[in-house]
Design an enzyme around this catalytic site. Sequence first.
Site, short mmCIF file in Angstrom:
data_model
loop_
_atom_site.label_atom_id
_atom_site.label_comp_id
_atom_site.label_asym_id
_atom_site.label_seq_id
_atom_site.Cartn_x
_atom_site.Cartn_y
_atom_site.Cartn_z
N ASN A 11 0.87 -1.18 0.00
CA ASN A 11 0.00 0.00 0.00
C ASN A 11 0.90 1.22 0.00
OD1 ASN A 11 -1.85 2.00 0.43
ND2 ASN A 11 -2.69 1.14 2.32
N ARG A 90 -2.53 -2.00 -3.51
CA ARG A 90 -3.75 -1.21 -3.32
C ARG A 90 -3.69 -0.01 -4.26
NH1 ARG A 90 -5.77 1.68 2.25
NH2 ARG A 90 -7.78 2.28 1.43
N HIS A 179 -13.09 2.71 0.02
CA HIS A 179 -13.08 1.67 1.06
C HIS A 179 -13.69 0.37 0.53
CE1 HIS A 179 -13.18 4.87 4.47
NE2 HIS A 179 -11.94 4.44 4.29
N ARG A 240 -11.57 15.26 7.61
CA ARG A 240 -12.45 15.66 6.50
C ARG A 240 -13.83 16.01 7.03
NH1 ARG A 240 -11.05 10.31 3.73
NH2 ARG A 240 -8.98 10.69 2.86
N GLU A 384 -8.25 -5.45 5.12
CA GLU A 384 -8.09 -5.14 3.70
C GLU A 384 -6.92 -5.90 3.09
OE1 GLU A 384 -8.58 -1.01 5.14
OE2 GLU A 384 -9.12 -0.59 3.07
#
Length: 402
Positions: A11, A90, A179, A240, A384
Amino acid sequence: MSNASLVLVINCGSSSLKFSLIPFNDGAPVLSGLAEKLGLEEACITFKDLAGNKSSQPLPEASHLSALTALFAELNQRQLLPAVKAIGHRVAHGGNEFKQSVALNSEVIEKIRALSVLAPLHNPANLMGIEATMALLPAVTQVAVFDTAFHQTLAPEAYTYAIPLEYQQRYQVRRYGFHGTSHRFIATEAIHAFDLDPADHGILIAHLGNGSSVCAVKNGQSVDTSMGMTPLEGLVMGTRCGDLDFGAAAYIASCTGQTIESLYQMVNNQSGLLGVSGLSSDCRILQEARREGHARATLAIDVMVHRLARQIGAHLTSLHRLDALIFTGGIGENSALVRELTVKRLGVLGLQLDDEKNQKIFGGASGVISTANTPRVAVLPTNEEKMIALDAAVISIALSRV
Ligand code: ADP
């Protein structure tokens, strides 16, 4: 591929590179770690083995390539490199192009590069890791796993923004969702955990981490999700703001003279839990401050919970039935407080938590936390890396049979 085979999951961000070496036969990572501060003098790489032993070394060149070179030297020294049979990367944005994971080749790489217009911070960073890995290990099958792919099943009414349609047709402006790898993992786990009919079920997933999103899954397919064209839309997150009236942003710009770039930076990096609390983006710190009576930390958690409950209620309308509401991600898996406050707001829909069960689930545990005879609410830890490893292994096996 034998049971001793390993899949390397990578990743790659702009200044960091996370990795995890996962046995094909589904065990815990043999080795994992992080190269961080890439581009800076203090760049270093840290390895963590199965027993939890950690070791670290500096990366004088501070590049992604030097991080991968150090990683492969370490794998070689531990005699793990020959067992690496597939590599899963990823990738943030697959646009309309990628509806599932794919083997990487030069054509796929160019498509990911072209999609950088939709994810200018993430796709180029992902590509740095992909290109460096392909240069170092050209003989191993490499697979791209997209954060957006699971949501490619959204119907036009769920992904279309109500602005002139020409923007979608000309510039690919639409909701994509993110996601996806986590939501897909949880959706698959839920079928086994709750013995659901794969062809007839409805679940809602609240993935709550530094970034957060809700996803409605109907019969294995994503039918709605709270993030949009970028990961900014929807829930209140660490930094965010989530949903924001565009009129408010335009008004702020007229008051302060801020540019679009400066506003974009503010809503992405200085807002959410951090912006409301003025204290931290970290939910643990805010919970502690809330216990001590910190008014802004209390408000930040309340705003996050209000938005979350509202989004869960809204996403329910995309399902024909609710078999489970599932909490996951760092906050979802660990914060009994956020789960309790959120489900309390959903009482009108008949949801109710068993307080004792809720308090007991954290730190990687899973289980049902609702009371008997009320709709199922559960916690399932996400993974993940495992999902990426599985995709890379499956594609690698398929290619070796061709
Ligand atoms: P990322 O999105 O970066 O993968 P994580 O899924 O690890 O992030 O989630 C990070 C969030 O989880 C942080 O806000 C952190 O405070 C929160 N978190 C972790 N442990 C706990 C806990 N015990 N209680 C409350 N929040 C927690």
